[in-house]
Design a protein around this motif. Structure first.
Motif, PDB file in Angstrom:
ATOM      1  N   ASN A 133       9.805   2.461  -0.289  1.00 45.50           N
ATOM      2  CA  ASN A 133       8.619   1.800  -0.812  1.00 45.50           C
ATOM      3  C   ASN A 133       8.961   0.590  -1.671  1.00 45.50           C
ATOM      4  OD1 ASN A 133       7.101   3.673   0.497  1.00 45.50           O
ATOM      5  ND2 ASN A 133       6.598   4.882  -1.302  1.00 45.50           N
ATOM      6  N   GLU A 142       0.844  -1.201   0.000  1.00 51.48           N
ATOM      7  CA  GLU A 142       0.000   0.000   0.000  1.00 51.48           C
ATOM      8  C   GLU A 142       0.880   1.253   0.000  1.00 51.48           C
ATOM      9  OE1 GLU A 142      -4.199   1.367   2.079  1.00 51.48           O
ATOM     10  OE2 GLU A 142      -2.977  -0.223   2.953  1.00 51.48           O
ATOM     11  N   VAL A 143       1.569   1.477  -1.120  1.00 56.88           N
ATOM     12  CA  VAL A 143       2.495   2.606  -1.262  1.00 56.88           C
ATOM     13  C   VAL A 143       2.360   3.188  -2.663  1.00 56.88           C
ATOM     14  CG1 VAL A 143       4.155   1.679   0.405  1.00 56.88           C
ATOM     15  CG2 VAL A 143       4.381   1.098  -2.020  1.00 56.88           C
ATOM     16  N   TRP A 144       2.980   4.367  -2.830  1.00 53.09           N
ATOM     17  CA  TRP A 144       3.085   4.987  -4.146  1.00 53.09           C
ATOM     18  C   TRP A 144       4.551   5.057  -4.514  1.00 53.09           C
ATOM     19  CZ3 TRP A 144       5.469   9.871  -5.008  1.00 53.09           C
ATOM     20  CH2 TRP A 144       5.422  10.311  -6.339  1.00 53.09           C
ATOM     21  N   PRO A 147       7.365   6.658  -6.927  1.00 49.72           N
ATOM     22  CA  PRO A 147       7.714   7.635  -7.957  1.00 49.72           C
ATOM     23  C   PRO A 147       8.645   6.990  -8.984  1.00 49.72           C
ATOM     24  CG  PRO A 147       9.018   8.015  -5.992  1.00 49.72           C
ATOM     25  CD  PRO A 147       8.040   6.932  -5.646  1.00 49.72           C
ATOM     26  N   GLY A 157       0.010  -0.079  -4.656  1.00 52.10           N
ATOM     27  CA  GLY A 157      -1.154   0.766  -4.907  1.00 52.10           C
ATOM     28  C   GLY A 157      -2.189   0.613  -3.807  1.00 52.10           C
ATOM     29  N   SER A 158      -3.415   0.965  -4.112  1.00 49.75           N
ATOM     30  CA  SER A 158      -4.519   0.816  -3.171  1.00 49.75           C
ATOM     31  C   SER A 158      -5.031  -0.622  -3.257  1.00 49.75           C
ATOM     32  CB  SER A 158      -5.649   1.788  -3.518  1.00 49.75           C
ATOM     33  OG  SER A 158      -6.786   1.546  -2.721  1.00 49.75           O
ATOM     34  N   TYR A 199      11.510   6.353  -2.664  1.00 46.91           N
ATOM     35  CA  TYR A 199      11.448   5.243  -3.605  1.00 46.91           C
ATOM     36  C   TYR A 199      12.066   3.982  -3.011  1.00 46.91           C
ATOM     37  CZ  TYR A 199      12.259   2.429  -7.753  1.00 46.91           C
ATOM     38  OH  TYR A 199      12.284   1.405  -8.655  1.00 46.91           O
ATOM     39  N   GLU A 231      -6.628  -2.429  -6.526  1.00 46.30           N
ATOM     40  CA  GLU A 231      -5.736  -3.338  -7.251  1.00 46.30           C
ATOM     41  C   GLU A 231      -6.334  -4.734  -7.385  1.00 46.30           C
ATOM     42  OE1 GLU A 231      -3.043  -2.534  -8.882  1.00 46.30           O
ATOM     43  OE2 GLU A 231      -3.150  -0.448  -8.241  1.00 46.30           O
TER      44      GLU A 231
END
Length: 284
Positions: free
Chosen positions: A70, A38-40, A42, A104-105, A67, A109
């Motif tokens: 994550n 559960e991350v974003w 870049p 992602g969420s 980065y 997902e």
């Protein structure tokens, strides 16, 4: 049969793997274990030319650290997926099992992956790794349950009182959703001596105050309750036959009360292993 399993390493996710042994699934399923960090993330090249981060650019240095952090979370999700895959292979040697991880969420997902993978069943735990509370679904499982285009099995850990035979409860109201649940149960491969209980909730009619002492009203209430029970029995005849033709011992139980409460209370009393309800049953 294709199964998509959302797995995050939580107790509920572990329970969802164990729970599959009592789900009446065939010996030749195809399963995808799917873990989501559960991350974003870049992009790796932050200055646009791929030459690395400029020492004097704080924002790019911060993004680079973000980065890497994550990226480790995605690696953890990959480890979770492999662990779950190994557990399933030990439990179901005839299954074709693959694993995959992304970021992602989680709710989105899983649903997006389902659109591509087109499973017959999605399996998730009732609570995520950070969720609290015993009686409520987590936001991820709730989203998948309400928005998925296929059947969803939500598992929670439970104390094994009597693991054999498998006990399955089906919420029944005569609508297409509950009949679809009956057909889904009949199509599964249940162990010998498994038991199915069809549970229907009837209206709870009771005279109040002085009316309960008036014989005509009391008789009317009794007649209404009897008539509704007989009507439910007629509605359930074909569904009972479908299950019995599949070789499963099945009984019908009609209980007065709110369906949401009736199903939970009866499941706890009977020590049911799972509850099946149709997408359009009981007003859901």
């Amino acid at each position: 049969m294709k199964i998509l399993i959302g797995y995050d390493g939580s107790k509920s996710a572990e329970a969802s793997l164990d729970d599959l042994q009592g789900a009446g699934l065939p010996a030749d399923c195809e399963a995808l274990v799917f873990s989501i960090a559960e991350v974003w993330l870049p992009p790796q090249s932050f200055n646009g030319n791929g030459s690395g981060v400029k020492p004097d650019d704080y924002k790019e240095v911060h993004l680079r650290k973000h980065y890497k952090k994550n990226k480790r979370a995605v690696g953890e999700a990959e480890t979770f997926a492999r662990h779950a895959g190994d557990r399933l292979r030990a439990k179901f040697p005839g299954w074709k099992i693959t694993t995959e991880a992304t970021f992602g969420s989680p709710g989105w997902e899983i649903l997006d992956k389902a659109d591509v993978y087109e499973p017959d069943l999605i399996v998730v735990g009732s609570q995520g790794r950070t969720a609290i509370g015993r009686f409520f679904l987590g936001s991820i499982s709730n989203k998948v349950l309400t928005e998925a285009k296929c059947s969803v099995r939500v598992a929670r850990g439970k104390i094994e009182v009597d693991p054999f035979p498998v006990r399955v409860m089906i919420g029944f109201d005569g609508l297409p959703g509950s009949k679809a649940a009956v057909e889904a149960v009949a199509a599964r491969c249940w162990r010998d001596q498994s038991e199915i209980r069809l549970v229907a909730a009837s209206s709870q009619i009771a005279p109040v105050a002085i009316e309960r002492f008036v014989p005509p009203i009391a008789r009317w209430v009794e007649d209404e309750v009897t008539a509704e029970s007989e009507w439910i029995e007629r509605l359930a005849e074909s569904s009972l036959q479908v299950l019995r033709d599949a070789g499963i011992a099945t009984t019908l139980h009609i209980i007065a009360g709110n369906p949401k409460q009736v199903l939970i209370e009866e499941a706890e009393k009977w020590h049911a292993d799972s509850i099946f309800v149709g997408a359009n049953s009981f007003g859901s």
